[in-house]
Write a protein that holds these residues in place. Structure first.
Motif, PDB file in Angstrom:
ATOM      1  N   ALA A 109     -51.487 -19.072  56.447  1.00  0.00           N
ATOM      2  CA  ALA A 109     -50.796 -17.838  56.832  1.00  0.00           C
ATOM      3  C   ALA A 109     -51.671 -17.004  57.762  1.00  0.00           C
ATOM      4  O   ALA A 109     -52.874 -16.833  57.532  1.00  0.00           O
ATOM      5  N   GLY A 110     -51.034 -16.502  58.838  1.00  0.00           N
ATOM      6  CA  GLY A 110     -51.748 -15.690  59.812  1.00  0.00           C
ATOM      7  C   GLY A 110     -52.262 -16.484  60.995  1.00  0.00           C
ATOM      8  O   GLY A 110     -52.585 -15.921  62.041  1.00  0.00           O
ATOM      9  N   ALA A 111     -52.351 -17.819  60.861  1.00  0.00           N
ATOM     10  CA  ALA A 111     -52.781 -18.657  61.969  1.00  0.00           C
ATOM     11  C   ALA A 111     -51.587 -18.915  62.900  1.00  0.00           C
ATOM     12  O   ALA A 111     -50.455 -18.517  62.609  1.00  0.00           O
ATOM     13  N   SER A 112     -51.818 -19.583  64.019  1.00  0.00           N
ATOM     14  CA  SER A 112     -50.736 -19.899  64.955  1.00  0.00           C
ATOM     15  C   SER A 112     -50.921 -21.294  65.512  1.00  0.00           C
ATOM     16  O   SER A 112     -52.047 -21.799  65.620  1.00  0.00           O
ATOM     17  N   ASN A 113     -49.816 -21.926  65.846  1.00  0.00           N
ATOM     18  CA  ASN A 113     -49.812 -23.234  66.488  1.00  0.00           C
ATOM     19  C   ASN A 113     -49.007 -23.171  67.773  1.00  0.00           C
ATOM     20  O   ASN A 113     -47.970 -22.500  67.841  1.00  0.00           O
ATOM     21  N   ARG A 114     -49.470 -23.876  68.781  1.00  0.00           N
ATOM     22  CA  ARG A 114     -48.686 -24.037  70.000  1.00  0.00           C
ATOM     23  C   ARG A 114     -49.060 -25.357  70.652  1.00  0.00           C
ATOM     24  O   ARG A 114     -50.123 -25.921  70.384  1.00  0.00           O
ATOM     25  N   ALA A 453     -58.671 -13.504  58.935  1.00  0.00           N
ATOM     26  CA  ALA A 453     -58.946 -13.622  57.501  1.00  0.00           C
ATOM     27  C   ALA A 453     -58.145 -14.802  56.959  1.00  0.00           C
ATOM     28  O   ALA A 453     -56.959 -14.962  57.273  1.00  0.00           O
ATOM     29  N   THR A 454     -58.786 -15.664  56.165  1.00  0.00           N
ATOM     30  CA  THR A 454     -58.114 -16.854  55.641  1.00  0.00           C
ATOM     31  C   THR A 454     -58.562 -17.112  54.213  1.00  0.00           C
ATOM     32  O   THR A 454     -59.699 -16.791  53.838  1.00  0.00           O
ATOM     33  N   ALA A 455     -57.664 -17.688  53.421  1.00  0.00           N
ATOM     34  CA  ALA A 455     -57.982 -18.019  52.023  1.00  0.00           C
ATOM     35  C   ALA A 455     -58.660 -19.371  51.903  1.00  0.00           C
ATOM     36  O   ALA A 455     -59.008 -19.793  50.799  1.00  0.00           O
ATOM     37  N   LEU A 456     -58.892 -20.051  53.024  1.00  0.00           N
ATOM     38  CA  LEU A 456     -59.450 -21.395  52.983  1.00  0.00           C
ATOM     39  C   LEU A 456     -60.811 -21.473  52.279  1.00  0.00           C
ATOM     40  O   LEU A 456     -61.104 -22.475  51.620  1.00  0.00           O
ATOM     41  N   PRO A 457     -61.681 -20.429  52.379  1.00  0.00           N
ATOM     42  CA  PRO A 457     -62.973 -20.520  51.679  1.00  0.00           C
ATOM     43  C   PRO A 457     -62.860 -20.765  50.176  1.00  0.00           C
ATOM     44  O   PRO A 457     -63.807 -21.254  49.556  1.00  0.00           O
ATOM     45  N   LEU A 458     -61.696 -20.441  49.583  1.00  0.00           N
ATOM     46  CA  LEU A 458     -61.524 -20.709  48.155  1.00  0.00           C
ATOM     47  C   LEU A 458     -61.545 -22.207  47.853  1.00  0.00           C
ATOM     48  O   LEU A 458     -61.741 -22.614  46.705  1.00  0.00           O
ATOM     49  N   LEU A 459     -61.358 -23.022  48.885  1.00  0.00           N
ATOM     50  CA  LEU A 459     -61.369 -24.466  48.709  1.00  0.00           C
ATOM     51  C   LEU A 459     -62.685 -25.111  49.147  1.00  0.00           C
ATOM     52  O   LEU A 459     -62.815 -26.327  49.136  1.00  0.00           O
TER      53      LEU A 459
END
Length: 480
Positions: A109-114, A453-459
């Protein structure tokens, strides 16, 4: 170990003209790897103007290369289709160039793809002699719309047109952008480390080209050919079907990769088809020698076609000259339109692509026997079905596979600029025309941009209870 196109080291002194041009274009690409919209649009417009302003010279050169081809045929089948394709690319170019947004996983969430379509670099185009203008301009429209630099090798049988296009293109384009190379040897061209190579020709030559490209891991688009079947169903008006089939079969004297190669029709309709064919051809070609009917390209092709007819007759086929007052003319390489009835698989005419004005006719009792016959052979470049029955159309389409399909006509799927054109299996690989052509010559580059900001560090490690809990949660939750 083979070198890739990007890692290939050019010698200080190029061994030949093709190598010199590639070195020049690769350097220009690295200096300007992403030409803007206006530059690409202008390149397409220059090609269009070049064709329109020089159409009489172009059609004369084509006719000279063939030994005779009607000006009207060249204008309709090559000039118009080329100009129309360039205009279509120009009209849609801005939209094609725009980066396209893609969905992001909920866990990011909050990231973008193109996806950004970027030019591959230098594209090599190998064009055959049968449609020497259209099969140059079609790939160029797609490749230059995608922002690439292009080199073109034309067939030896198209020497006059090649020299003319070389001079015309050199007057409008710097050779670092587009170059047409007269006299270049095939081996000197197809063995170069292009960023993409498109080849149109025979399946046998296509295999050789693909092997050469593999040395540099060069991606290839192969437009080959094959025996395109034509099916006339019970319900369709026979006069209409014959009129349309014979137009596409005998244009360019059958020297067309998407020409109907053989016809399948119900047994009881054979005699009526032959009667209709005789009347239609007599009206269209009252004198094949009056300049309205295209000559066979060279002596070897003429000899091959007459030998194919002789072989069919010797094996029991009925050969019908649809203009019986005119015999084959080896001096001018004029071979009148023929039907061949009672063909068998042992005959040369049913073993390989005909590429001439000879049309075999098969009969059937049940449509599924026709589909089994088609599916037992190499996948064709085109498949043509004449029926108004929507259920039958759906059945034939879903129980066969070919490069393209035309329903209630032949070959004209090639002239639809908003659809991809290409083969499958022995009839080729890859596409051009329309957006798919733009995409074929582009690197569709995926770009992921992480959020601040990302929740990825929880992993992140060290792994423990938090990771296990989150992983179980990720497997259970569904967001799409």
């Amino acid at each position: 170990m083979a070198q890739s196109a990007q890692s290939f080291q050019f010698p200080e002194q190029p061994a030949n003209e093709a190598q010199r041009i590639l070195q020049l274009q690769r350097k220009a690409y690295l200096q300007d790897p992403y030409p803007g919209y206006e530059q690409r649009r202008e390149n397409l417009l220059k090609l269009e103007r070049l064709l329109i302003d020089n159409q009489d010279r172009i059609t004369a050169a084509i006719s000279e290369d063939f030994g005779n081809r009607a000006v009207q045929e060249s204008k309709l089948l090559e000039l118009f289709t080329s100009v129309d394709g360039l205009r279509y690319c120009r009209k849609h170019l801005k939209g094609w160039m725009k980066p396209r947004r893609r969905h992001v996983s909920v866990w990011f969430a909050g990231a973008s793809n193109r996806v950004l379509p970027q030019p591959k670099g230098v594209v090599g185009v190998v064009a055959p002699w049968n449609y020497p203008l259209f099969l140059v301009m079609g790939p160029l429209a797609s490749a230059m719309a995608a922002g690439n630099r292009c080199m073109v090798k034309m067939a030896a049988n198209s020497a006059n047109l090649c020299q003319l296009l070389h001079e015309l293109v050199a007057g409008e384009f710097d050779e670092s952008t587009l170059a047409i190379l007269p006299g270049v040897k095939g081996a000197d061209f197809t063995t170069l480390p292009f960023d993409h190579l498109i080849f149109t020709g025979s399946a046998q030559s296509g295999r050789t080209v693909m092997k050469s490209a593999a040395e540099h891991l060069t991606p290839v688009t192969l437009e080959l050919g094959g025996k395109s079947p034509t099916i006339i169903a019970e319900d369709f008006d026979l006069q209409t079907a014959a009129s349309r089939i014979l137009f596409t079969k005998y244009m360019n004297a059958g020297q067309t990769c998407v020409a109907p190669d053989y016809v399948c029709l119900p047994e009881h309709r054979l005699e009526d088809f032959v009667t209709a064919a005789k009347k239609i051809v007599a009206g269209r070609y009252p004198d094949p020698g009056n300049g309205q009917f295209t000559a066979i390209i060279d002596d070897s092709s003429y000899t091959r076609l007459t030998a194919t007819l002789d072989d069919a007759a010797a094996r029991g086929a009925q050969v019908i000259n649809l203009t019986p007052q005119y015999a084959p003319d080896p001096e001018r390489r004029l071979l009148p339109p023929h039907l061949v009835l009672g063909v068998t698989d042992e005959m040369k005419i049913m073993e390989e692509e005909i590429f001439g004005p000879l049309l075999p006719v098969r009969t059937y009792r049940d449509i599924d026997e026709v589909l089994a016959y088609i599916n037992g052979r190499d996948r064709p470049l085109g498949l043509y079905l004449f029926t108004s029955d929507k259920a039958l159309q759906d059945h034939v389409i879903k129980h066969t596979l070919s490069g393209g399909v035309s329903i209630n006509d032949c070959s004209f799927h090639v002239a639809q600029h908003d659809m991809p054109f290409g083969g499958i299996g022995a009839s080729g690989m890859g596409h051009y025309h329309g957006y798919e052509g733009f995409a074929e010559f582009s690197k569709l580059r995926p770009i992921f941009r992480q959020a601040r900001a990302t929740a990825l560090p929880l992993l992140y490690p060290p792994y423990g209870r938090t990771f296990n809990w989150l992983y179980r949660l990720m497997l259970k939750l569904r967001f799409f």
